[in-house]
Each structure stands twice: as C-alpha cells, then as structure tokens.
Design an enzyme around this catalytic site. Sequence first.
Site: not given
Ligand code: 4NP
Length: 146
Positions: A119, A8-10, A6, A3
């Site tokens: 997300d 939240c989702r992955s 790294n 994702c």
């Molecule tokens: P992820 O979500 O891609 O599912 O881990 C996010 C985590 C952090 C951020 C954006 C999306 N960020 O902007 O820091």
Amino acid sequence: MVCLGNICRSPLAEGIMRDKLNQRQLSWVVDSAGTSGWHNGEPPHSGSIQVSKMHGIDISGQKSRKFTADDFESFDVIFVMDKKNRDDVLALAKTEAQRSKVKMILDYNDNSNFEEVPDPYYDNRFELVYQLLEDACENFLSKESV
Ligand code: 4NP
C-alpha cells in the site's frame, strides 16, 4: 479493482487496465472501488495521479466509491489488491458463483516476491505498485483476451 481506500492502488489498476483494453480495442467495463468508503467522492491520491501521468495515463477524473454487494452482479471478475481486501469482499458474497469471481491481482504477476500489492499510502512506493499492476494486467489480458 478493489483496495481499501480506492484512492491509491485500485484507481491505478483501473487506469492501467482501461488503457490496455483501449489498446486492444476491447470494450470491457472496468471500474474500481474501496472496501472502506472512507474517501467516498474523492479523486485518487496525488502519488497515483502523478505516477500514472508519467506513464501516459490520466486517472485524475476518477472518484472513490465503496464496494457493494451489487458489484458481484455487475462484474465478471473482481480483482483485490491484498488478503484483507479479499476477506472484506468475500464477506459480502452470497453464492459460490460470486465467491469465485474474486481474484488476487498479483496471482497474475510474474514477480513471486509479491503476493499482495503493497500500500503506497503508507510507504510511497507508487512506481513499484505501478509496475506490479502493469505486469499483472498485461498477463491477465494475454491469458483472457483473444
Ligand atoms: P488504498 O490505500 O487502499 O490503496 O487506496 C489507502 C488509502 C487510504 C487509507 C489507507 C490505505 N486510509 O487509511 O485512509
């Protein structure tokens, strides 16, 4: 499992897939990474840790890392959560064999309302994300494992 951050989702996808592999006694290697590297070394988001814990999975020991071109050699399948992840990962691919390893994880989901994993960093829908990933991992394994 790839994702953006790294966190939240992955990490959830990694935890769910590892749990299912353990249940099937399959010793496949599963890992996760982010395209950004913004959260390098950090544990998963508290929302992801919490929702997985509610489903009996502990992902608290994971550490965020950035996806690298070497991952194309280390893994047979590279699941991405959304189209931007797919574009960012494909930009690092050098061969057609590498490109063909990249798959949108929700291509394996039965719920056609979601083409991409939303997300939860922005909308907090951790349980929805858990359910989408759980279904996709289950379908993938029932297709690909004996
Ligand atoms: P992820 O979500 O891609 O599912 O881990 C996010 C985590 C952090 C951020 C954006 C999306 N960020 O902007 O820091």
